[in-house]
Design an enzyme around this catalytic site. Sequence first.
Site, PDB file in Angstrom:
ATOM      1  N   ARG A 147       0.866  -1.178   0.000  1.00  0.00           N
ATOM      2  CA  ARG A 147       0.000   0.000   0.000  1.00  0.00           C
ATOM      3  C   ARG A 147       0.899   1.223   0.000  1.00  0.00           C
ATOM      4  O   ARG A 147       1.843   1.297   0.795  1.00  0.00           O
ATOM      5  CB  ARG A 147      -0.897  -0.014   1.242  1.00  0.00           C
ATOM      6  CG  ARG A 147      -1.923   1.086   1.250  1.00  0.00           C
ATOM      7  CD  ARG A 147      -2.734   1.096   2.536  1.00  0.00           C
ATOM      8  NE  ARG A 147      -2.239   2.089   3.473  1.00  0.00           N
ATOM      9  CZ  ARG A 147      -2.956   2.619   4.462  1.00  0.00           C
ATOM     10  NH1 ARG A 147      -4.196   2.215   4.661  1.00  0.00           N
ATOM     11  NH2 ARG A 147      -2.433   3.511   5.266  1.00  0.00           N
ATOM     12  N   TYR A 159      -3.523  11.908   7.236  1.00  0.00           N
ATOM     13  CA  TYR A 159      -3.818  10.635   7.867  1.00  0.00           C
ATOM     14  C   TYR A 159      -3.455   9.510   6.888  1.00  0.00           C
ATOM     15  O   TYR A 159      -3.796   9.574   5.714  1.00  0.00           O
ATOM     16  CB  TYR A 159      -5.301  10.570   8.222  1.00  0.00           C
ATOM     17  CG  TYR A 159      -5.689   9.311   8.937  1.00  0.00           C
ATOM     18  CD1 TYR A 159      -5.255   9.081  10.230  1.00  0.00           C
ATOM     19  CD2 TYR A 159      -6.463   8.341   8.314  1.00  0.00           C
ATOM     20  CE1 TYR A 159      -5.593   7.913  10.891  1.00  0.00           C
ATOM     21  CE2 TYR A 159      -6.811   7.179   8.972  1.00  0.00           C
ATOM     22  CZ  TYR A 159      -6.362   6.965  10.267  1.00  0.00           C
ATOM     23  OH  TYR A 159      -6.690   5.805  10.908  1.00  0.00           O
ATOM     24  N   ASP A 211      -5.102   3.816  -0.223  1.00  0.00           N
ATOM     25  CA  ASP A 211      -6.240   4.057   0.668  1.00  0.00           C
ATOM     26  C   ASP A 211      -6.567   5.550   0.673  1.00  0.00           C
ATOM     27  O   ASP A 211      -5.703   6.378   0.962  1.00  0.00           O
ATOM     28  CB  ASP A 211      -5.865   3.580   2.085  1.00  0.00           C
ATOM     29  CG  ASP A 211      -7.056   3.542   3.037  1.00  0.00           C
ATOM     30  OD1 ASP A 211      -8.129   4.083   2.690  1.00  0.00           O
ATOM     31  OD2 ASP A 211      -6.902   2.974   4.140  1.00  0.00           O
ATOM     32  N   HIS A 213      -9.079   6.795   2.558  1.00  0.00           N
ATOM     33  CA  HIS A 213      -9.618   7.101   3.890  1.00  0.00           C
ATOM     34  C   HIS A 213     -10.883   7.957   3.833  1.00  0.00           C
ATOM     35  O   HIS A 213     -11.031   8.931   4.590  1.00  0.00           O
ATOM     36  CB  HIS A 213      -8.547   7.779   4.765  1.00  0.00           C
ATOM     37  CG  HIS A 213      -7.464   6.836   5.205  1.00  0.00           C
ATOM     38  ND1 HIS A 213      -6.175   6.889   4.716  1.00  0.00           N
ATOM     39  CD2 HIS A 213      -7.481   5.818   6.065  1.00  0.00           C
ATOM     40  CE1 HIS A 213      -5.457   5.929   5.267  1.00  0.00           C
ATOM     41  NE2 HIS A 213      -6.223   5.260   6.084  1.00  0.00           N
ATOM     42  N   GLU A 237      -8.932   1.955  -2.067  1.00  0.00           N
ATOM     43  CA  GLU A 237      -9.675   1.619  -0.838  1.00  0.00           C
ATOM     44  C   GLU A 237     -10.420   2.816  -0.267  1.00  0.00           C
ATOM     45  O   GLU A 237      -9.874   3.926  -0.242  1.00  0.00           O
ATOM     46  CB  GLU A 237      -8.647   1.106   0.181  1.00  0.00           C
ATOM     47  CG  GLU A 237      -9.159   0.916   1.591  1.00  0.00           C
ATOM     48  CD  GLU A 237      -8.061   0.379   2.497  1.00  0.00           C
ATOM     49  OE1 GLU A 237      -7.071  -0.204   1.990  1.00  0.00           O
ATOM     50  OE2 GLU A 237      -8.168   0.563   3.718  1.00  0.00           O
ATOM     51  N   GLU A 263     -13.766  -1.610   6.009  1.00  0.00           N
ATOM     52  CA  GLU A 263     -13.105  -1.747   7.310  1.00  0.00           C
ATOM     53  C   GLU A 263     -13.940  -1.144   8.437  1.00  0.00           C
ATOM     54  O   GLU A 263     -13.729  -1.501   9.595  1.00  0.00           O
ATOM     55  CB  GLU A 263     -11.684  -1.162   7.286  1.00  0.00           C
ATOM     56  CG  GLU A 263     -11.614   0.338   7.125  1.00  0.00           C
ATOM     57  CD  GLU A 263     -10.186   0.858   7.067  1.00  0.00           C
ATOM     58  OE1 GLU A 263      -9.375   0.303   6.314  1.00  0.00           O
ATOM     59  OE2 GLU A 263      -9.888   1.818   7.793  1.00  0.00           O
ATOM     60  N   ARG A 284     -13.645  -5.645   3.033  1.00  0.00           N
ATOM     61  CA  ARG A 284     -12.607  -5.530   4.053  1.00  0.00           C
ATOM     62  C   ARG A 284     -13.097  -5.703   5.485  1.00  0.00           C
ATOM     63  O   ARG A 284     -12.367  -5.439   6.443  1.00  0.00           O
ATOM     64  CB  ARG A 284     -11.917  -4.159   3.905  1.00  0.00           C
ATOM     65  CG  ARG A 284     -11.044  -4.129   2.686  1.00  0.00           C
ATOM     66  CD  ARG A 284     -10.394  -2.804   2.434  1.00  0.00           C
ATOM     67  NE  ARG A 284      -9.753  -2.176   3.588  1.00  0.00           N
ATOM     68  CZ  ARG A 284      -8.669  -2.632   4.193  1.00  0.00           C
ATOM     69  NH1 ARG A 284      -8.093  -3.748   3.780  1.00  0.00           N
ATOM     70  NH2 ARG A 284      -8.155  -1.993   5.222  1.00  0.00           N
ATOM     71  N   GLU A 340      -4.393  -7.525   4.733  1.00  0.00           N
ATOM     72  CA  GLU A 340      -3.551  -6.395   5.159  1.00  0.00           C
ATOM     73  C   GLU A 340      -2.677  -6.817   6.335  1.00  0.00           C
ATOM     74  O   GLU A 340      -3.122  -7.553   7.220  1.00  0.00           O
ATOM     75  CB  GLU A 340      -4.433  -5.218   5.573  1.00  0.00           C
ATOM     76  CG  GLU A 340      -3.646  -3.972   5.966  1.00  0.00           C
ATOM     77  CD  GLU A 340      -4.543  -2.795   6.340  1.00  0.00           C
ATOM     78  OE1 GLU A 340      -5.722  -3.019   6.678  1.00  0.00           O
ATOM     79  OE2 GLU A 340      -4.065  -1.651   6.279  1.00  0.00           O
ATOM     80  N   TRP A 403     -19.633  14.149   3.985  1.00  0.00           N
ATOM     81  CA  TRP A 403     -20.186  12.809   4.120  1.00  0.00           C
ATOM     82  C   TRP A 403     -19.172  11.789   3.682  1.00  0.00           C
ATOM     83  O   TRP A 403     -19.291  10.653   3.863  1.00  0.00           O
ATOM     84  CB  TRP A 403     -21.492  12.643   3.337  1.00  0.00           C
ATOM     85  CG  TRP A 403     -22.623  13.255   4.080  1.00  0.00           C
ATOM     86  CD1 TRP A 403     -23.335  14.354   3.711  1.00  0.00           C
ATOM     87  CD2 TRP A 403     -23.173  12.828   5.323  1.00  0.00           C
ATOM     88  NE1 TRP A 403     -24.285  14.633   4.653  1.00  0.00           N
ATOM     89  CE2 TRP A 403     -24.214  13.703   5.667  1.00  0.00           C
ATOM     90  CE3 TRP A 403     -22.872  11.786   6.202  1.00  0.00           C
ATOM     91  CZ2 TRP A 403     -24.958  13.582   6.837  1.00  0.00           C
ATOM     92  CZ3 TRP A 403     -23.611  11.655   7.362  1.00  0.00           C
ATOM     93  CH2 TRP A 403     -24.646  12.553   7.676  1.00  0.00           C
TER      94      TRP A 403
HETATM   95  O1  LIG Z   1      -5.204   3.011   7.091  1.00  0.00           O
HETATM   96  C1  LIG Z   1      -6.067   2.242   7.482  1.00  0.00           C
HETATM   97  O2  LIG Z   1      -6.885   1.741   6.729  1.00  0.00           O
HETATM   98  C2  LIG Z   1      -6.099   1.933   8.916  1.00  0.00           C
HETATM   99  O3  LIG Z   1      -4.987   2.447   9.502  1.00  0.00           O
HETATM  100  C3  LIG Z   1      -7.311   2.496   9.595  1.00  0.00           C
HETATM  101  O4  LIG Z   1      -7.440   3.849   9.350  1.00  0.00           O
HETATM  102  C4  LIG Z   1      -7.221   2.254  11.074  1.00  0.00           C
HETATM  103  O5  LIG Z   1      -6.964   0.914  11.266  1.00  0.00           O
HETATM  104  C5  LIG Z   1      -8.474   2.690  11.791  1.00  0.00           C
HETATM  105  O6  LIG Z   1      -8.479   2.194  13.086  1.00  0.00           O
HETATM  106 MG   LIG Z   2      -8.143   1.685   5.293  1.00  0.00          MG
END
Ligand SMILES: O=C(O)[C@@H](O)[C@H](O)[C@H](O)CO
Ligand SMILES: [Mg+2]
Length: 403
Positions: A147, A159, A211, A213, A237, A263, A284, A340, A403
């Site tokens: 990644r 982030y 990702d 996020h 992602e 996730e 995920r 992952e 959102w």
């Molecule tokens: O980058 C990711 O997909 C992970 O780091 C998630 O943001 C994290 O596990 C949230 O608790």
């Molecule tokens: Mg993620």
Amino acid sequence: MKIEHAYTIVTSPGRNFVTLKIVTDEGTYGIGDATLNGREMAVVAYLEEHVIPALIGRDPQRIEDIWHYLYRGAYWRRGPVTMSAIAAVDMALWDIKAKLAGMPLYQLLGGKSRDRVMVYGHATGRDIESCLEEVARHVEQGYKAVRVQAGVPGIASIYGVAKKEGEPYEPADADLPTEHVWSTSKYLNHVPKLFAAVRERFGDDLHVLHDVHHRLTPIEAARLGKAVEPYNLFWLEDCVPAENQEGFGLIRQHTTTPLAVGEVFNSLFDAKTLIENQWIDYIRATLTHAGGITHVRRIADLAGLYHVRTGFHGPTDLSPVCMGAAVHFDTWVPNFGIQEYMPHTDETNAVFPHDYRFEAGHFIVGETPGHGVDIDEMLAKQYPYKRASLPVNRLEDGTLWHW
Ligand SMILES: O=C(O)[C@@H](O)[C@H](O)[C@H](O)CO
Ligand SMILES: [Mg+2]
């Protein structure tokens, strides 16, 4: 056989983990991961106050019945706290059942569908050059999939990228949430350059993932998906938040870049429309946040009908207990995609001894009866809980709404 007692163990060997231990009257025990990053103590209270008292005296072998008892018995359905608590119970009960059978968990699920499970690691860097160095380090370690997340010129901190160069990326903030300033336009202009550089340096064979996020709208995500098509991503992602599931339908009309999401999902019903419409390629949902093995197996089965494969979340904020159970699941599940893997610290590995191992970019499942992960409770006591949170993004004008 009866459940004689059960209790939670909270430990912070570098970061917080919540573990549920269930002990039978015959002495066999099982453990489950109940870690919900940044909201850990809510799950502890849910388990201690509401779930554990209802488990005492029940037959631990009736996993399916206990799952539905806890799900329906709550009346208030779904939600990450409830489903993480149910998941921890479920994982611990599967651990007990496999120990009683004298089998590694994957055998109970149906045996091996593969000999090893491909994982992806995380490469992050403040800029493209330092990010490429991290990709190179992963390739040297044997990873077949990486990644890739890099800082963007004009955005101070992002982030998903390590806060300090050379350190692993840590998803949680110490104490209360920090606030980041986000620029969609700067990000969208930069990501294709990052992946052009990755392909230029590493060639066509390395699997690369990215990702987002949850930071884009559907049409922005569609543009990004199209822009990175020449670089053949394994997946994109969380390109948008998934509450508005139809958003994925819009993205799908515009790009063949494979999409991964889930996730933050905690049930089949979060994923059902996405799967049935074939709007996503990888699901995920994790064992810890989506109701454990019993429930995630149902998600995987539905996904399989629609050519959707698994790609379970595996960050450092899930404990080795979840990872161990996931490696068994991944070894069995027919429609496996990828797993992952963010390596835990040595302190965490010492608290949670386990038998799965990393080899040449894959995990190899262990043969110990159960899910193969234990907890050293004496050592766990040395690491008290510390409050942690996840950060938020504001747009450049200060707007938090998104959102
Ligand atoms: O980058 C990711 O997909 C992970 O780091 C998630 O943001 C994290 O596990 C949230 O608790
Ligand atoms: Mg993620």
